[in-house]
Design an enzyme around this catalytic site. Structure first.
Site, PDB file in Angstrom:
ATOM      1  CE1 TYR A  80      43.840  42.513  34.436  1.00  0.00           C
ATOM      2  CE2 TYR A  80      45.058  40.880  36.325  1.00  0.00           C
ATOM      3  CZ  TYR A  80      44.680  42.040  36.229  1.00  0.00           C
ATOM      4  OH  TYR A  80      44.189  42.814  37.011  1.00  0.00           O
TER       5      TYR A  80
ATOM      6  CE  LYS B  10      28.714  41.919  33.713  1.00  0.00           C
ATOM      7  NZ  LYS B  10      27.882  42.290  34.748  1.00  0.00           N
TER       8      LYS B  10
ATOM      9  CG  ASP C 161      27.266  41.738  38.266  1.00  0.00           C
ATOM     10  OD1 ASP C 161      27.787  41.006  37.802  1.00  0.00           O
ATOM     11  OD2 ASP C 161      26.097  42.830  37.578  1.00  0.00           O
TER      12      ASP C 161
ATOM     13  CG  ASP D   8      44.231  41.584  40.035  1.00  0.00           C
ATOM     14  OD1 ASP D   8      44.414  41.721  41.303  1.00  0.00           O
ATOM     15  OD2 ASP D   8      44.432  42.386  39.522  1.00  0.00           O
TER      16      ASP D   8
ATOM     17  CG  ASP E 114      43.969  42.387  46.256  1.00  0.00           C
ATOM     18  OD1 ASP E 114      44.506  41.462  46.329  1.00  0.00           O
ATOM     19  OD2 ASP E 114      44.800  43.742  45.889  1.00  0.00           O
TER      20      ASP E 114
END
Ligand code: NAD
Length: 359
Positions: free
Chosen positions: A138, A186, A218, A242, A246
């Protein structure tokens, strides 16, 4: 010792109602010095900017900052040069150097039916997502060149190390019998993830009482809905955090229950706020659910002011009010009676006072 200095930033919409309620609750558990300032739309109306230098300075000087929410249709605009309420939040994060975002997920036993997951899957879930907030994809360089575009993901050892310490310390403070940090990355594909894994593993050696495991993102996304009870503290980089924060927020099924903390350097104050927005549709009606703000105040006491006993008292008070069947409209099923913000606040304050009288 002087009382902790708390800056209250009620903001917009239901912000003043829920922050006012939290102030009453805090006054019932301890002695604090409060100062109140405007942020978001309220500040735009008064000063023409969502965050003024004076307010940022007051926040930086405080011991902790409790925020309601910002925004509302009044300030929605398509003019790129017009001030926007959320600039207040971004300005606070940047100006206070907040690099760690903490979101606990602990469905109240009385509300397990509100979760989209079956009660037996959700039972026993009590986890904390620690998200790195100021690095990664980001914040990397990005550009578009014809029919190609790129967003660079970059992390330094120092950035990973400081978020790792937040996670390990939080795991220690939570005091569970088996304190564990699950680092999510990852590493089978990304070089930044391999640096992440290496650094987290090295930092873990400084925290003997806390177990560490690693999980690919994942798999973590799957485990969060299949077996959320297996997690204690999850630490992860900005974009994975992020998404996973959520996803884990939805485990409780009720937006009005979710607190959060954003932390910076140890010597700096943290910012504590509910996850939900300013709910303009119900503002001014006295029906807003104040519990996410109460649980944010509990996080403020625990992570910002080192007042763990008082934090626990608030959390127990919230559980007790829910166990007695009190429900604001957002938590109620069609056949349940509802209460407003004030009655819910009185119930939690009553439960907290009863607890402190016993101890
Ligand atoms: P929202 O979270 O404000 O509301 C979504 C729905 O949940 C609404 O129906 C609302 O009534 C309900 N709700 C939320 N909090 C509640 C509470 N405490 N008690 C009872 N019901 C509650 O999200 P939105 O409607 O998408 O956004 C409204 C405004 O809030 C927008 O201007 C948005 O930009 C802003 N916002 C601010 C923050 C923040 O300050 N951190 C976060 C999200 C959205």
């Amino acid at each position: 010792m002087s009382s902790p200095q708390i800056v209250l930033l009620p903001g917009d919409g239901i912000g003043p109602e829920i922050v006012g309620a939290a102030k009453r609750l805090l006054e019932a558990v301890g002695e604090f010095e409060f100062t109140e300032h405007q942020v978001g739309g309220a500040s735009i109306d008064e000063h023409g900017a969502a965050l003024t230098d004076d307010v940022l300075e007051a926040c930086r000087r405080a011991d902790a900052v409790l925020l309601g929410a910002v925004g509302g249709p009044k300030w929605d605009t398509t003019d790129p040069n017009a001030p926007r309420p959320e600039q207040g939040l971004l300005g606070l994060r940047k100006g206070m150097g907040l690099y760690a975002n903490l979101r606990p997920v602990r469905p109240s036993p009385a509300l397990v039916d509100a979760s989209p997951l079956r009660p037996e899957v959700i039972a026993g879930t009590d986890l904390l997502v620690v998200r790195e907030l100021t690095g990664g994809i980001y914040f990397g360089a990005s550009a578009r060149d014809g029919d190609r575009a790129h967003d660079d993901c970059e992390y330094t050892v120092a950035e990973i190390e400081r978020i790792a310490r937040v996670a390990f310390e939080a795991a220690g403070q939570r005091g569970g019998a088996s304190a564990r940090v699950t680092s999510v990355d990852k590493a089978n594909v990304l070089e930044t993830s391999r640096l992440w894994r290496e650094t987290i593993t090295r930092v873990a050696a400084d925290y003997e009482g806390v177990e560490l495991d690693h999980m690919l993102v994942d798999n973590a996304a799957m485990q969060l809905v299949a077996n959320p009870g297996r997690f204690d503290v999850i630490v992860t980089e900005n974009m994975f955090g992020d998404i996973l924060s959520d996803e884990s927020a939805m485990l409780t099924g009720s937006l009005g229950m979710l607190p959060s903390a954003s932390l910076g350097a140890e010597s700096e104050p943290g910012l504590f706020e509910p996850v939900h927005g300013s709910a303009p549709d119900i503002a001014g009606q006295g029906v807003a659910n104040p519990l996410a703000t109460f649980l944010s105040a509990a996080m403020m006491l625990r992570h910002g002011l080192g007042m763990d006993a008082e934090a626990r008292a608030i959390e127990a008070g919230v559980d007790s009010a829910l166990e007695r069947g009190l429900r604001t409209p957002d938590l109620a099923t069609a056949d349940q009676e509802t209460v407003g913000t004030e009655d819910m606040t009185d119930a939690v304050i009553g439960a907290v006072s009863l607890e402190s009288a016993k101890s």
